[in-house]
Write an enzyme that holds these catalytic residues in place. Structure first.
Site, mmCIF file in Angstrom:
data_model
loop_
_atom_site.group_PDB
_atom_site.id
_atom_site.type_symbol
_atom_site.label_atom_id
_atom_site.label_comp_id
_atom_site.label_asym_id
_atom_site.label_seq_id
_atom_site.Cartn_x
_atom_site.Cartn_y
_atom_site.Cartn_z
ATOM 1 N N TYR A 59 6.707 25.038 8.259
ATOM 2 C CA TYR A 59 7.544 26.228 8.152
ATOM 3 C C TYR A 59 6.700 27.484 8.182
ATOM 4 O O TYR A 59 5.489 27.433 7.984
ATOM 5 C CB TYR A 59 8.393 26.201 6.856
ATOM 6 C CG TYR A 59 7.589 26.327 5.596
ATOM 7 C CD1 TYR A 59 7.263 27.598 5.080
ATOM 8 C CD2 TYR A 59 7.141 25.215 4.913
ATOM 9 C CE1 TYR A 59 6.515 27.718 3.917
ATOM 10 C CE2 TYR A 59 6.397 25.318 3.758
ATOM 11 C CZ TYR A 59 6.079 26.588 3.261
ATOM 12 O OH TYR A 59 5.332 26.716 2.126
ATOM 13 N N GLY A 112 -8.230 53.399 34.521
ATOM 14 C CA GLY A 112 -9.038 54.619 34.534
ATOM 15 C C GLY A 112 -10.482 54.407 34.937
ATOM 16 O O GLY A 112 -11.273 55.345 34.910
ATOM 17 N N HIS A 152 8.639 60.242 27.527
ATOM 18 C CA HIS A 152 7.634 59.418 26.861
ATOM 19 C C HIS A 152 8.079 59.003 25.462
ATOM 20 O O HIS A 152 8.032 57.836 25.082
ATOM 21 C CB HIS A 152 6.314 60.196 26.794
ATOM 22 C CG HIS A 152 5.225 59.472 26.078
ATOM 23 N ND1 HIS A 152 4.976 59.629 24.729
ATOM 24 C CD2 HIS A 152 4.338 58.546 26.522
ATOM 25 C CE1 HIS A 152 3.964 58.850 24.384
ATOM 26 N NE2 HIS A 152 3.554 58.186 25.445
ATOM 27 N N SER A 182 0.055 26.253 1.572
ATOM 28 C CA SER A 182 0.669 27.410 2.205
ATOM 29 C C SER A 182 -0.468 28.333 2.608
ATOM 30 O O SER A 182 -1.288 28.721 1.766
ATOM 31 C CB SER A 182 1.614 28.097 1.232
ATOM 32 O OG SER A 182 2.179 29.232 1.853
ATOM 33 N N CYS A 212 2.515 31.875 4.635
ATOM 34 C CA CYS A 212 3.286 32.867 3.902
ATOM 35 C C CYS A 212 2.630 34.247 3.928
ATOM 36 O O CYS A 212 3.050 35.142 3.215
ATOM 37 C CB CYS A 212 3.528 32.423 2.461
ATOM 38 S SG CYS A 212 2.020 32.276 1.505
ATOM 39 N N GLU A 243 -6.291 30.299 1.182
ATOM 40 C CA GLU A 243 -6.487 31.716 1.471
ATOM 41 C C GLU A 243 -7.948 32.122 1.347
ATOM 42 O O GLU A 243 -8.275 33.302 1.408
ATOM 43 C CB GLU A 243 -5.605 32.583 0.570
ATOM 44 C CG GLU A 243 -5.740 32.280 -0.907
ATOM 45 C CD GLU A 243 -4.758 33.081 -1.783
ATOM 46 O OE1 GLU A 243 -4.338 34.169 -1.374
ATOM 47 O OE2 GLU A 243 -4.440 32.590 -2.886
ATOM 48 N N ARG A 267 9.777 47.384 37.702
ATOM 49 C CA ARG A 267 9.183 46.563 36.649
ATOM 50 C C ARG A 267 10.287 46.184 35.675
ATOM 51 O O ARG A 267 11.355 46.801 35.664
ATOM 52 C CB ARG A 267 8.073 47.328 35.923
ATOM 53 C CG ARG A 267 8.537 48.648 35.397
ATOM 54 C CD ARG A 267 7.406 49.473 34.827
ATOM 55 N NE ARG A 267 7.917 50.801 34.516
ATOM 56 C CZ ARG A 267 7.175 51.821 34.144
ATOM 57 N NH1 ARG A 267 5.873 51.689 34.069
ATOM 58 N NH2 ARG A 267 7.721 52.992 33.863
ATOM 59 N N LYS A 292 -2.368 45.444 41.961
ATOM 60 C CA LYS A 292 -1.449 46.438 42.495
ATOM 61 C C LYS A 292 -0.958 46.021 43.895
ATOM 62 O O LYS A 292 0.234 46.091 44.199
ATOM 63 C CB LYS A 292 -2.168 47.787 42.573
ATOM 64 C CG LYS A 292 -1.278 48.956 42.955
ATOM 65 C CD LYS A 292 -2.076 50.236 43.210
ATOM 66 C CE LYS A 292 -3.127 50.500 42.160
ATOM 67 N NZ LYS A 292 -2.576 50.983 40.892
ATOM 68 N N ARG A 309 -6.008 53.684 46.788
ATOM 69 C CA ARG A 309 -6.139 53.307 45.377
ATOM 70 C C ARG A 309 -6.956 52.015 45.240
ATOM 71 O O ARG A 309 -6.910 51.146 46.102
ATOM 72 C CB ARG A 309 -4.765 53.055 44.757
ATOM 73 C CG ARG A 309 -3.923 54.284 44.542
ATOM 74 C CD ARG A 309 -2.589 53.867 43.911
ATOM 75 N NE ARG A 309 -1.907 54.990 43.290
ATOM 76 C CZ ARG A 309 -0.929 55.690 43.878
ATOM 77 N NH1 ARG A 309 -0.533 55.382 45.092
ATOM 78 N NH2 ARG A 309 -0.366 56.697 43.229
ATOM 79 N N MET A 355 -11.710 53.145 37.894
ATOM 80 C CA MET A 355 -12.086 53.347 39.302
ATOM 81 C C MET A 355 -11.291 54.504 39.892
ATOM 82 O O MET A 355 -10.400 55.046 39.262
ATOM 83 C CB MET A 355 -11.898 52.047 40.076
ATOM 84 C CG MET A 355 -12.974 51.026 39.680
ATOM 85 S SD MET A 355 -12.834 49.492 40.604
ATOM 86 C CE MET A 355 -11.251 48.904 40.068
#
Lengths: 885, 885
Positions: free
Chosen positions: A861, A106, A469, A774, A841, A755, A353, A27, A97, A108
């Site tokens: 590929y 969350g 949001h 593949s 694939c 696989e 940002r 920060k 901070r 500290m």
């Protein structure tokens, strides 16, 4: 260099961001960079991370050098912002901070509005003209400080607040008056004194020292320690502490707060874009409680909105803000999303940002920034998140289709979607898991709704603006969103949605159009997206830098057409079983499966042969000579089994077998774990005639195709070379028969899916037979991780939440586990056969992070769903550029 | 050295076995070794493998050097055996057989009785005094030669045979007379002449050249070529050809044939053992058509048999045979199983091989051979196949139990078994797959029955002796067998078994005792085996040479006791879920699973805690300080779900939830692929309180145990370090609570199963937390190979048949696939934590081949079912000895 005990930023402080995150914390480093760039950030100072270690070495005492330096740090802030720390007339308030090298959300503590006491609260009240605000701030500060620094239970204060509301007969904090707040302050101070046996510290400097110590102390709190252990963050890193001036946008009519984008995040247009509220705090904008106003006059006029724009209300500050835009884009070289506050006519930038944007905007911004000379062509390619293309590639509403608009809201995230109304995140996930398309309908969304938004096809909210949001998250996810549709009302108890004229139950089908903001009854037909303009430009740039080919997973002529339109360079996976579910064929397939005698099966196969041949011919003709990888029958046969009584009846008639016999055969084929059962080449090994028929159909179709195709025949679920040897014998025999009969030959390859973990391990010997691999990473993930995709819903959410897997391993390849097997198989395969063709694939073939990984392995590929082909093209280009860098 | 074109053996030929299998082929090398040892093998010569290549190089012509050498080779045979090739008075007949370096069963051709023609057949008839035999031999030779050498379809001849039987009105070949056979010979010769346009070759030398060429040619037959390709046998190896004198045991009353063992294969006693038949061929003994006679007088008398013994009938030849026994054992250093033929008073040994024996015999022979100085102690340990111990370790019939004997036969393979009668192999496999104990009941068995015999608990045959197929195979498999129970009759059509007084349907329960030969009605109770004598001696020797510890998989006190009695050095796997199926607990477990609120689950867990604590206490007390590895809850929860309506009713009462609610919850928990579902540590991650309760129960029990135990707590189904981190936190917290409350601590370890490919791959980081690994090779095999053990029955038999896996990978570790993952995990784990304790607790932990593999990896222990502990002890010793060698 000797450590400085505090590092000032903002005002006239020297640039300090070069000290880096390890020293300043994440920060602090960001704030220092903003200040060094010349942006008007509220001034402050950073206490670097080494001081945290010194604090612990001193047994939990602030180092004396730090205590001695604090007045100097405060003086820097006072000089830059005006006001004085502890001054009753014009008090300076600060935030304290934590800030570690890496974000530990969350974990500290933070203290806001530090510097308030009985004197300064009066100054704040006077200067803001808002006594209630001042005492509410003081009240919150006391509670936060008591909790964080003094170790008091916050329930003590909340009880007092509840009592006060009961006394006043109100339900909301906002209904309490200034006097109520002042009375609460008195009660809070008494609570502290009673609990501690000494009064709440009224000396701002004492407050500050206490808060800094508490932030250091929170580094070793139990929850932070557990978090670090689980995330393998070293204990000795420590945290930095940032002390920064508080600024207020609610100090009168010359104060304001707002958010702005350097370009339009929806369209990408180069124009000032954003919202603000006069005499308000930042949370008022984000929460969507008051309706914000436009920044520019033109935007206001275009929208036909009532409220005055910032350009009109505060021309001077607006001009200053506008002038910062060029500075921001030159420095950060990207569109920025900023939070600003105007305090008494003075502009402060709280945060900048890289701005989230729609896919359309991302493309336009990237292309225009190249035109503007801000970035280069390869940077533009690298800049656009391939995932956002998704929004551009899905259908939009057919303009000619009739529609009944039942509500309107803001066009918060583009694209159209239809689905069943669901009223909460759990229901969205539940129905989506069952394959149902759903639209999440909420009054407004909060972070707890993320999973439901992801599960939904689209989001509709009754409240909230373009930067609410719901809108921001939906754009990031590429989900259509209509926000702030004020006429709808949600009855959560009765599970109903009321619009002006209609009352819809949960489950009713609606369509939303996030590009226009309309909400319609029922499902509206859609049309294909246009693939020109900035999209075409960027894809052309991407293709110049891409190394891997991109193919599509498709087996219908329609999908083949979409694939080619999106730039697919072949078919990487045509699943032959998908051709078997056709109602006209399923009876034949069932006869084949349930045959008891070879002759019965042969009869069914003979009838399937011309149908399969026609399937393949269509694909070959559609793909016009591009390579087509055809996977022979793969799924567990019981997927094809009759389900209903009627199915059995039909089958009994077709086969001449009794329903009882068919039921018994079907029962024999049922499996405990079909994913690990009698499927893939195991079908081919036990019933070679099935693969023989399929191979024959492929070769006959290939000879009949308009352009000679290049079939790549893929044997699934191989675990041993011998399986492949046996199946290749079957395929080659079919080829010889067909070619012999025709007097003509064609080139083809026989290869395999990798696989199963064993196939990856034995890739060296399998490649002695296989002409291509593949990687079927869906199944490989299931077996390597031991997780059935069908069943993972029961625990995978908890696994992601607890950081066991960083991302859903069925979406993004598990590089550490599955990835090692893929790497090993690629290496061993090519050791045996240097020119072995390698592709992927599984679903991962369309996932950018996974594409980046396989680029590194030198795959030839990737193959993915037709709609993801452009994403894969862009991701492959980015991966090639990143690898070359 | 220049290649010799033929290598003589037997008679006065020089020893040639040193030329080896690559040159002489497997069969030829064996015969040469027997001859060199001084055993009276029928003489012959070998045409070495290089001649095969020369044959092909010459375009399928016999090399002239070979043709020129043949008379010399025949002269060698004639000199040794008497008789002359082609001599009408005293004809020499030969066999011509293939013989590659490695066995290629059934792939290449053989010709027997070569040398017969119109003249020599008369000589054979005269000398044998059996005209029918001579012409039957000629008939068979013509058919075989025509098929193998001349390429004629054998159906031509079979048709002629059928016609002849029809003409004579008989069904069996044996009912045809000598004249019929002679007539058939005439017809066969006419068939050949008509088909070929030239007469059948009557010149024996021409016959021989033709047969040698045909055997060479069969090396490149299509089926041999496919077989080689699939088994990766090089084409250029070629085959050798063995030409050997035929000898006949049916040449009159001074001829005989038999089989003998150098020691009693059932008991191991050092005594001449075997059977013979006067004036018979070898196939008559093996087929069990005539009842064979004993070799020794004492054996005959002991059995109270009628037929005269060989010792009495042929004292001279018997003495010669007996004298060979010592020679055989000195040379081969093991008990031998021989086939012999006496032709006209002259003894020939056709074959010798290491004899199969019962487990009891194996132990006795090994121990006594050490006493006799034939072999050493380590050789004895290496000699005994650990698998045969199985027979000794299973219960035998309780001698006190009442029994109704319904039939008697030969005690063909020791041990007792009960089960349902099944009448064929398919039914045996089907019922066994369903978990039913079955006894295969057959008239006699043949190789097609192997699978059924394996599936059965025991085998009962109506026909056949102690060396019948059923007896030999059953002993090899360690299955109890009663053979030749002549009073039973099998009605295959009605699926019934008739004994004298009873008629039993298929499915009726019987008990057989392979040690006494009795067959009893119903199931008879059994008693534990005695573990002393030779068994104890050998286990003591084995333990001296063993490196790995042997533990047991057990969770009941009874199993723990068996395990210790068998020498287990700890528990390697106590499956806590096995404790949950108890009827008294299942309701609590179901409440825990179906709880919707944490409080509901907590209540069920609180009731389970004391029960689990009692379980662990019993185990700890039984194991008295030995290490005990306890696996926390592992199986898919739905295994515990209510099945019947009544279960739901009971549960509804116990939990206060409605049946409808419980059904809905249960439905939510059902999975497509439970093996890959919500199980193992996934339960612990989503419901840490379950593991917390179990850990607490373990620690409380540990503190209460009589001897301080050493608990090793095992987290199942881990795929990531983080899962283990999270679960170790839960376990350690429980330990701190329990130890804190008791004021006493105990050492314990927390480790993990390695049972997923990902865990094996990430073993390096997992070992940073894990204090031990236990390889769960059952699950690791399922995921690595992608085969569900529950479902593999549909295809695994076909896979074994086609050589895709050499052995059932759930019985013997798939070293090439799963083995690599185990090796890699062991290596990576120990790189992180050099003293990481490593064990294996899958079924493979009790499999000798798998034990040998993990010895090579340096594992610390194996763990297996209590009954297999001695097998594992012996196998581990053998593995250690083999590794040291």
């Amino acid at each position: 260099m000797p450590h400085r005990v505090l590092v000032p930023f903002g005002g006239n402080a020297a640039p300090a961001h070069w000290l880096g995150k390890n020293h300043l914390g994440g920060k602090g480093a960001n704030l220092a960079e903003m200040a060094a760039t010349g942006l008007p950030v509220p001034p402050g100072f950073i206490i670097p991370t080494p001081l945290c270690s010194q604090y612990y070495e001193a047994g939990g005492q602030l180092p004396s050098a730090l205590v001695e330096a604090l007045p100097e740090g405060l003086a820097h802030i006072e000089a830059a912002v005006g006001g004085r720390f502890g001054d009753a007339a014009n008090p300076l308030l600060v935030s304290v901070r934590s800030g570690a090298r890496v974000s530990m959300p969350g974990m500290m503590d933070t203290v806001l509005n530090l510097g308030l006491n009985r004197d300064t609260v009066e100054g704040l009240a006077r200067r803001s003209g808002n006594r209630r605000f001042a005492f509410d701030s003081f009240r919150r500060f006391i509670q936060m400080y008591a909790d964080v620094v003094l170790g008091l239970d916050h329930y003590l204060f909340e009880d007092a607040l509840e009592l006060m509301k009961d006394d006043r007969g109100v339900h909301l904090d906002t209904a309490l008056s200034a006097d109520d707040m002042e009375a609460l302050v008195g009660q809070y101070l008494a609570i502290v004194e009673e609990a501690l046996g000494r009064p709440f510290p009224m000396d701002p400097l004492e407050q500050l020292q206490g808060a800094i110590g508490a932030v250091f102390g929170s580094w070793r709190s139990e929850r932070a320690t557990v978090y670090r252990r689980l995330n393998h963050i070293p204990e000795d890193w420590g945290t930095a502490v940032t002390v920064q001036a508080m600024v207020f946008g609610n100090m009168g009519e010359d104060s304001a707060t707002g958010v702005a984008f350097t370009r339009d995040p929806a369209t990408g247009e180069r124009a000032i874009y954003g919202e603000f509220l006069v005499n308000a705090q930042g949370e008022d904008v984000v929460a969507g409680i008051r309706t914000p106003q436009y920044l520019t006059k033109s935007a206001r006029e275009r929208a036909g909105a009532a409220g005055v724009s910032m350009e009109e209300a505060m021309p001077g500050v607006f001009a200053e803000l506008a002038s910062l835009f060029a500075l921001l884009e030159r420095h950060y070289r990207d569109m920025q999303d900023i939070e600003f506050t105007v305090q008494e006519g003075r502009l402060w930038l709280l945060q900048t940002r890289t701005g989230k944007r729609t896919g359309k905007a991302a493309l336009r911004i990237a292309c225009e920034m190249v035109d503007e000379g801000l970035i280069g062509e390869t940077e533009a390619v690298q800049r656009v998140d391939p995932a956002v293309l998704d929004q551009l590639l899905h259908p939009t509403l057919d303009p000619a289709a009739p529609r009944e608009v039942i509500a309107s809201g803001l066009p918060a995230s583009p694209g159209a979607a239809s689905g069943a109304i669901v009223l909460d995140s759990q229901e969205a996930e539940r129905r989506a898991a069952l394959g149902e398309a759903v639209i999440l309908v909420r009054a407004e969304t909060s972070p707890e709704d993320i999973a439901g938004m992801h599960a939904a096809r689209g989001i509709l909210t009754a409240r909230g603006g373009m930067t609410s949001h719901a809108a921001v998250v939906a754009r990031g996810m590429g989900r259509p969103c209509v926000s702030g549709a004020g006429t709808i009302r949600i009855d959560a108890a009765e599970r109903l949605v009321h619009t002006g004229r209609h009352t819809l139950s949960e489950g009713a089908i609606i369509t939303i159009d996030g590009t226009t903001g309309q909400v319609m009854l029922g499902e509206i037909p859609t049309v294909e997206p246009e693939l020109s303009g900035h999209f075409a430009t960027l894809m052309e740039w991407a293709d110049r830098h891409r190394r891997m080919k991109v193919r599509a997973n498709a087996e219908t002529p329609a999908d083949c057409r979409v694939a080619r339109q999106f730039g697919a360079e072949g078919i990487g996976l045509a699943r032959t079983e998908h051709m078997f579910f056709d109602p006209g064929r399923i009876v034949l397939v069932r006869r084949m499966i349930l045959a008891q005698e070879p002759a019965e099966r042969a009869a069914a196969l003979a009838q399937l042969l011309p149908l399969q041949r026609a399937d393949f011919l269509e694909i070959f003709n559609e793909m016009a000579g591009l390579p087509v990888t055809i996977r022979l029958l793969d799924p567990p046969l019981h997927e094809f089994l009759p389900q209903r009584e009627q199915d059995y009846q039909e089958l009994a008639e077709a086969s001449g077998l009794s329903v009882a016999t068919l039921r018994r055969r079907a029962e024999e084929l049922r499996e405990m774990n079909p994913m690990l059962g009698h499927r893939g080449c195991r079908l081919g090994v036990t019933s070679p005639d099935i693969y023989g028929m399929q191979a024959r159909a492929i070769f006959e179709a290939a000879l009949a195709a308009r352009t000679p195709p290049f079939p790549e025949i893929m044997i699934p679920l191989v675990a041993t070379r011998r399986e492949l040897d046996l199946m290749k014998t079957v395929v080659d025999a079919a080829a010889e028969e067909v070619f012999g009969a025709a007097g003509r030959r064609l080139d083809y390859l026989v290869g395999t899916m990798i696989e199963l973990p064993r196939a990856a391990l034995r890739a060296g010997e399998i490649a002695a037979t296989a002409e291509f691999f593949s990687f079927g990473t869906n199944d490989l993930t299931q077996t390597t991780l031991g997780i059935s995709r069908d069943d993972s819903a029961h625990f995978l959410a908890a696994y992601l939440e607890q950081g066991i897997y960083p991302r859903d391993p069925f979406v993004t390849l598990d590089v550490d586990g599955v990835g090692e097997l893929v790497e090993l198989a690629a290496r061993r395969g090519r050791e045996t056969r240097p020119l072995l063709k390698l592709g992927i694939c599984g679903e991962h073939g369309g996932d950018p992070a996974s594409i980046a990984f396989v680029e590194g392995l030198g795959l030839d590929y990737v193959s993915c769903s037709p709609w993801r082909v452009p994403i894969a093209r862009l991701a492959a280009a980015q991966a090639a550029l990143a690898r070359a860098a």
